[in-house]
Structure formats: C-alpha cells, structure tokens
Design an enzyme around this catalytic site. Structure first.
Site, PDB file in Angstrom:
ATOM      1  N   ASP A  25       0.900  -1.231  -0.070  1.00 65.26           N
ATOM      2  CA  ASP A  25       0.046   0.170   0.152  1.00 65.26           C
ATOM      3  C   ASP A  25       0.740   1.250  -0.095  1.00 65.26           C
ATOM      4  OD1 ASP A  25      -2.131  -1.749  -0.074  1.00 65.26           O
ATOM      5  OD2 ASP A  25      -1.992  -1.759   2.281  1.00 65.26           O
ATOM      6  N   LYS A  28       1.757   1.981  -5.256  1.00 65.73           N
ATOM      7  CA  LYS A  28       2.404   1.472  -6.394  1.00 65.73           C
ATOM      8  C   LYS A  28       1.270   1.576  -7.656  1.00 65.73           C
ATOM      9  CE  LYS A  28       2.381  -2.507  -4.362  1.00 65.73           C
ATOM     10  NZ  LYS A  28       2.157  -2.139  -2.761  1.00 65.73           N
ATOM     11  N   GLY A  52      -4.805  -4.148  -3.782  1.00 64.32           N
ATOM     12  CA  GLY A  52      -5.728  -3.261  -3.961  1.00 64.32           C
ATOM     13  C   GLY A  52      -4.842  -2.065  -4.566  1.00 64.32           C
ATOM     14  N   HIS A  53      -4.797  -1.734  -6.083  1.00 64.62           N
ATOM     15  CA  HIS A  53      -4.058  -0.491  -6.285  1.00 64.62           C
ATOM     16  C   HIS A  53      -4.904   0.574  -6.673  1.00 64.62           C
ATOM     17  CE1 HIS A  53      -0.472  -3.366  -7.172  1.00 64.62           C
ATOM     18  NE2 HIS A  53      -0.743  -3.534  -5.700  1.00 64.62           N
ATOM     19  N   GLN A 236       1.956  -5.983  -3.080  1.00 66.60           N
ATOM     20  CA  GLN A 236       2.543  -5.927  -1.830  1.00 66.60           C
ATOM     21  C   GLN A 236       3.826  -5.468  -1.664  1.00 66.60           C
ATOM     22  OE1 GLN A 236       1.392  -9.572  -3.172  1.00 66.60           O
ATOM     23  NE2 GLN A 236      -0.462  -8.579  -2.716  1.00 66.60           N
TER      24      GLN A 236
HETATM   25  P1  GDP Z   1      -0.720   0.417  -3.565  1.00 65.04           P
HETATM   26  O1  GDP Z   1      -1.336  -0.958  -3.102  1.00 65.04           O
HETATM   27  O2  GDP Z   1       0.772   0.323  -3.370  1.00 65.04           O
HETATM   28  O3  GDP Z   1      -1.220   0.515  -4.808  1.00 65.04           O
HETATM   29  O4  GDP Z   1      -1.420   1.387  -2.562  1.00 65.04           O
HETATM   30  P2  GDP Z   1      -2.913   1.646  -2.287  1.00 65.04           P
HETATM   31  O5  GDP Z   1      -3.771   2.005  -3.440  1.00 65.04           O
HETATM   32  O6  GDP Z   1      -3.491   0.362  -1.564  1.00 65.04           O
HETATM   33  O7  GDP Z   1      -3.032   2.678  -1.304  1.00 65.04           O
HETATM   34  C1  GDP Z   1      -2.338   3.842  -1.432  1.00 65.04           C
HETATM   35  C2  GDP Z   1      -3.501   5.037  -1.073  1.00 65.04           C
HETATM   36  O8  GDP Z   1      -2.721   6.177  -1.013  1.00 65.04           O
HETATM   37  C3  GDP Z   1      -4.569   5.147  -2.022  1.00 65.04           C
HETATM   38  O9  GDP Z   1      -5.834   5.483  -1.611  1.00 65.04           O
HETATM   39  C4  GDP Z   1      -3.953   6.172  -3.162  1.00 65.04           C
HETATM   40  O10 GDP Z   1      -5.101   6.837  -3.782  1.00 65.04           O
HETATM   41  C5  GDP Z   1      -3.399   7.035  -2.022  1.00 65.04           C
HETATM   42  N1  GDP Z   1      -2.309   7.781  -2.466  1.00 65.04           N
HETATM   43  C6  GDP Z   1      -1.346   7.512  -3.388  1.00 65.04           C
HETATM   44  N2  GDP Z   1      -0.263   8.334  -3.288  1.00 65.04           N
HETATM   45  C7  GDP Z   1      -0.707   9.590  -2.673  1.00 65.04           C
HETATM   46  C8  GDP Z   1      -0.215  10.689  -1.985  1.00 65.04           C
HETATM   47  O11 GDP Z   1       0.714  11.071  -2.379  1.00 65.04           O
HETATM   48  N3  GDP Z   1      -0.702  11.528  -1.179  1.00 65.04           N
HETATM   49  C9  GDP Z   1      -2.024  10.726  -0.856  1.00 65.04           C
HETATM   50  N4  GDP Z   1      -2.794  11.954   0.097  1.00 65.04           N
HETATM   51  N5  GDP Z   1      -2.718   9.711  -0.975  1.00 65.04           N
HETATM   52  C10 GDP Z   1      -1.999   9.066  -1.846  1.00 65.04           C
HETATM   53  P1  IMO Z   2      -1.220  -3.971  -2.232  1.00 63.81           P
HETATM   54  O1  IMO Z   2      -0.280  -4.729  -3.570  1.00 63.81           O
HETATM   55  C1  IMO Z   2      -0.957  -4.612   2.300  1.00 63.81           C
HETATM   56  C2  IMO Z   2      -0.974  -8.732   3.641  1.00 63.81           C
HETATM   57  C3  IMO Z   2      -2.211  -9.151   4.329  1.00 63.81           C
HETATM   58  C4  IMO Z   2      -1.754 -10.153   5.371  1.00 63.81           C
HETATM   59  C5  IMO Z   2      -0.627 -10.745   4.790  1.00 63.81           C
HETATM   60  C6  IMO Z   2      -1.001 -12.202   4.027  1.00 63.81           C
HETATM   61  O2  IMO Z   2      -2.158  -3.548  -2.328  1.00 63.81           O
HETATM   62  O3  IMO Z   2       0.147  -3.541  -1.610  1.00 63.81           O
HETATM   63  P2  IMO Z   2      -2.568 -12.830   1.972  1.00 63.81           P
HETATM   64  O4  IMO Z   2      -3.841 -12.625   1.910  1.00 63.81           O
HETATM   65  O5  IMO Z   2      -1.569 -12.090   1.022  1.00 63.81           O
HETATM   66  O6  IMO Z   2      -2.038 -14.358   2.260  1.00 63.81           O
HETATM   67  O7  IMO Z   2      -2.201 -12.066   3.320  1.00 63.81           O
HETATM   68  O8  IMO Z   2      -0.421  -9.824   3.560  1.00 63.81           O
HETATM   69  N1  IMO Z   2      -1.157  -8.266   2.453  1.00 63.81           N
HETATM   70  C7  IMO Z   2      -1.226  -6.976   2.050  1.00 63.81           C
HETATM   71  N2  IMO Z   2      -0.976  -6.004   2.678  1.00 63.81           N
HETATM   72  N3  IMO Z   2      -0.934  -4.540   0.632  1.00 63.81           N
HETATM   73  C8  IMO Z   2      -1.120  -5.617  -0.158  1.00 63.81           C
HETATM   74  O9  IMO Z   2      -1.269  -5.510  -1.302  1.00 63.81           O
HETATM   75  C9  IMO Z   2      -1.277  -6.781   0.644  1.00 63.81           C
HETATM   76  N4  IMO Z   2      -1.492  -8.175   0.201  1.00 63.81           N
HETATM   77  C10 IMO Z   2      -1.332  -9.086   1.084  1.00 63.81           C
HETATM   78  O10 IMO Z   2      -3.022  -8.050   5.000  1.00 63.81           O
HETATM   79  O11 IMO Z   2      -0.947  -9.486   6.459  1.00 63.81           O
HETATM   80 MG    MG Z   3      -2.902  -1.667  -1.787  1.00 64.11          MG
END
Ligand code: GDP
Ligand code: IMO
Ligand code: MG
Length: 437
Positions: A25, A28, A52-53, A236
């Site tokens: 998270d 990416k 979840g991207h 991840q």
């Molecule tokens: P990922 O799994 O690495 O793609 O990241 P996620 O999408 O799960 O979580 C990142 C969260 O932060 C999302 O809600 C994005 O919309 C948000 N986000 C990404 N970059 C920024 C930033 O620079 N500032 C803020 N405030 N939010 C951001």
């Molecule tokens: P993105 O790509 C954050 C965590 C789960 C749990 C552990 C194992 O959005 O960054 P799993 O279901 O993979 O066997 O769970 O890994 N986990 C993540 N945490 N971002 C993710 O993906 C994750 N994918 C798995 O919360 O701790």
């Molecule tokens: Mg994510």
C-alpha cells in the site's frame, strides 16, 4: 539467447520494475499509472487479488486488484504473468466494471499467461479455515485464497489458466486436487466435502470467457521490449516477501524486484530500472511485528489524514514513523535505481517528524534488521527527530516550491538510502506529482 540480447540493443526499451519497499500500500498503483504514459506494456508478476491498487485520475478513483495499473491508458498492453495467482471471477468482475466505464478490456490488449495459476473456491475456503484454526496467532490474510493457491502450485496439483481451454482436462485436475482438500475439509476443518463435478461446472462459464485472453506473456514482453519500455508492477511489499519478509507474517509470493523476471518470463538483465515505492511513513495491514508503530494521537492522525484503510479488505491500516532500517534492507534486496516517495502531503501539519535510523536489540545497534526469525518483535527503534511543516503541499508541482523542512526530510531519506527520490507524490491524483529531472 541472441534474440534476448537484441532486445537490449541501443534504441530498445527498458524493463522498469515498480515495487513496494515496505508492507504494501505504498502507492504502487498511482506510480505505475503515472509511468505507463511513456511505456508500451504493463505486466503483473506476482500476488493476486490480495492487492488493491488505487488510481485517481481527474478526481475519479479506480481500485484494481488484478488488472495491471496501466489499464486506464488507451492502447497500452496489459499482461498477467505466470507468477500471479488469478481468481477468474474477480478478474471478470473487474473487467466488467471497467468496460462499463468505456475502458478497452479486449484480448487485443489484455493477455493472461497460460502458466498463471488459478485461485479455486477451495483455496478461498482453506484460507479462511486455516486462519480460524490459528485463532490467537492469525496472519490476518486477505482471505482471498492466495496462500493455498501457491501451495498447490508448488505441490504440482495446481490449475493453470491454460487448462481453461480443455474442459475435460480441467475437470480431471479439479478432481485430483480435491482428493486431499476434501480429506482436510471433512476430517480437520469440519466442512462439507466439495463435489468436483459441481466445482468444474461452476467454473465453466468464466473459464470459457477467459480462453481468448490466454497467451504467451513471456514472448510478448520480449517482443515489446524491442520497441519500447515494459513496466513490471509489483504487488505487496518487500517485508511481506515469503522469504525475506517478517515470516510467518508475510504473503505467499516473492515480492522483491528480482521476482519480476521469474514471474513474467524475462531475463533479469532487461530490468534496468527499479523504482522502489516508499510511503513517507509506514503502514501495515494484518498481524506481525511493526517496530515504529504509533498507538496514540499521531498514529490516529496519519491513519485518518492518510485515509489508511485497506483497498482490498477495508481494514484499518496500522500506522507508524518511517523506518530506514526496513528501507535499507529493502534496498539491499531489490537494488532500486530510484525512489518514488508517496504521501508526503500526509505529514503536513505535524510539529515534528521522527525517522527510525537504527534498532537496538540485545544491547547492540543495528542498521539492518537482525536476521533471527521474530527478532523484529523485540527491537527498540532509535529515532532522529526532524522539524515538520505546516503548509498544505497537495498543489505543489515543483521541488523548489516545497517547504524547506519537507525538502530536508526527503534529502535525509536519499542520503540514508543513497538513492534519489525521482518522483514525489503529494496527493492521490495522477497530476499531484513532482518529477525531479
Ligand atoms: P498500492 O497498493 O501500493 O497501490 O497502494 P494503495 O492504493 O493500496 O494505497 C495507497 C492509497 O494512498 C490510495 O488510496 C491512493 O489513492 C493514495 N495515495 C497515493 N499517493 C498518494 C499521495 O501522495 N498522497 C495522498 N494523500 N494519497 C496518496
Ligand atoms: P498491495 O499490492 C498490504 C497482507 C495481508 C496479510 C498478509 C498475508 O495492495 O500493496 P495474503 O492474503 O496475501 O495471504 O495475506 O499480507 N497483504 C497486504 N498488505 N497490501 C497488500 O497488497 C497486501 N497483500 C497482502 O494483510 O497481512
Ligand atoms: Mg494496496
């Protein structure tokens, strides 16, 4: 061999890996979306719909779990590599949602490797049953069947996307996989046995729908690299890596940059740029050690200001200060050429900001995490305190316009990791980004 070498000849494209340097998270999705503009293709190479991207373009939010984050850019190829575990129903739902928004999700641009392993209903059931059995020591998985699917891959009883093209073979493989699973369900987990025929029948419509998408992703990457860049989208983060992460509180795939090659079928030498995505503080979803975790008002501030809820499960993300020890380890493992630093805007308004620069453990100071399993539970973070800044920076697009304290914070990270932050993200939207030349 000669052909692969040619793909690196002058004028040829580069392989660019974008991977998470913390516990996922990091942002990416946003960075991949941003970099897709100048690439020809984006490939997912590990993980599944545990990811979840989030992409935000012109205020409109899209959350992707399986489709590569290049999908919003017309005409760019989106590839699902052999290292991914694919839930076909989730993919079909995601495709339908995007198609309704007018996005092209046709086989012309979306290709699934025939070697990609498929998440079956029994994998999801097993994921849940295992967690229940672990009771007090749960991993806190996403419950999507990720671990059990990778287990079947390694046990050589997995179902692969290529099997969708042969319904009879598919039915036989399901029956074979269910022999052991049904014994587990009925004897250990007190669940009813699954009927192989019914499982095969339920899968048939989605399997049929996905057949036109099957292809040879490895060769497509190789051909694409002859003319332009290919992005390798990690899911991840480093410290969730099955080998190098905080075992056993990890996911079931390798998340380090090197996996981009094996998980997509390309030679490591084509991966000439590695972008580590680093959140300006640290978060973690699920169980496991987290040395810099904050439990008081600052943690709550980061959680609510950063909107730190899991994009997949909606769980609250645990929040803490930036941890340079974890980031050094991540850099050691993945060798980033540059960093994309995200969510810098979330730190605005803090009077002072702490950075963990080392750990104290059993009387010694560590610059890298101690390698003993479980040691991270017991380390004591050593902090450096830096001044914060008040200004809202979400509208800033030039490095020079950032408050001095924000620039110093970024420089401190660069100095410690000996790597440049080439991209700074100051808001979720694609355009809320500072690119440093
Ligand atoms: P990922 O799994 O690495 O793609 O990241 P996620 O999408 O799960 O979580 C990142 C969260 O932060 C999302 O809600 C994005 O919309 C948000 N986000 C990404 N970059 C920024 C930033 O620079 N500032 C803020 N405030 N939010 C951001
Ligand atoms: P993105 O790509 C954050 C965590 C789960 C749990 C552990 C194992 O959005 O960054 P799993 O279901 O993979 O066997 O769970 O890994 N986990 C993540 N945490 N971002 C993710 O993906 C994750 N994918 C798995 O919360 O701790
Ligand atoms: Mg994510």
């Amino acid at each position: 061999m000669a052909e692969l070498r040619n793909s690196q000849a002058p004028g040829a494209g580069r392989g660019i890996v974008i991977h998470g340097a913390q516990w996922g998270d990091e942002g990416k999705g946003k960075i991949v979306d941003l970099l897709t503009e100048s690439a020809k293709a984006v490939v997912r190479f590990q993980g599944g719909n545990n990811a979840g991207h989030t992409l935000v373009v012109g205020g409109e939010k899209t959350v992707l779990h399986l489709l590569p984050s290049g999908i919003l850019h017309d005409g760019k190829a989106c590839l699902i590599g052999n290292g991914v575990v694919l839930d076909p129903e989730v993919l079909c739902q995601e495709m339908d949602t995007l198609a309704k928004k007018g996005i092209d999700v046709s086989p012309e641009r979306l290709v699934i490797s025939k070697k990609t392993h498929v998440i079956m209903p029994y994998h999801r059931l097993l994921d849940g049953a295992r967690e229940t059995l672990l009771a007090g020591s749960k991993i806190g998985t996403t419950g999507r069947g990720i671990g059990p699917c990778y287990e079947d891959k390694m046990a050589r009883i997995g179902i692969r996307a290529g099997d969708f093209a042969d319904p009879d073979l598919l039915a036989k493989k399901i029956a074979r996989a269910l022999v052991e699973k049904n014994a587990l369900f009925t004897k250990l987990y007190e669940l009813p046995a699954l009927d192989p025929g019914a499982v095969a029948e339920a899968l048939a419509p989605v399997a049929k729908r996905l057949v036109p998408y099957l292809g040879d992703v490895s060769s497509i990457i190789q051909k694409t690299l002859a003319t332009g860049d290919v992005l390798f989208e990690g899911a991840q983060g480093t410290h969730l890596d099955i080998d190098h992460g905080t075992y056993p509180f990890v996911t079931s795939s390798n998340t380090v940059s090197g996996q981009a090659a094996a998980g997509s079928g390309c030679a490591p030498a084509v991966l000439s740029r590695v972008v580590a995505v680093v959140k300006a503080y640290t978060t973690r979803v699920g169980s496991g050690p987290f040395p810099t975790e904050l439990f008081g008002t600052v943690g709550d501030y980061l959680q609510s200001k950063g909107g730190e809820f899991g994009a997949t499960t909606g769980r609250k993300r645990r929040c803490g200060w930036l941890d340079l020890v974890l980031l050094r380890e991540s850099a050691r493992l993945s060798g980033p050429t540059d960093i994309a630093l995200t969510k810098l805007d979330v730190l605005s308004g803090l009077f002072e900001i702490k950075i963990c620069i080392g750990y104290r453990y059993k009387g010694k100071v560590y610059e890298y995490p101690p390698q003993e399993e479980g040691a991270l539970e017991f380390v004591e973070p050593i902090y450096e305190t830096m001044p914060g800044w008040e200004e809202d920076i979400t509208g800033i697009t030039a490095w020079e316009d950032l408050p001095l304290a924000a620039r110093e914070y970024v420089s401190r990270i660069e100095q410690s990791l000996k790597t440049t932050c080439s991209i700074l993200s100051v808001g979720p939207d694609r355009r809320q980004t500072i690119i440093r030349g």
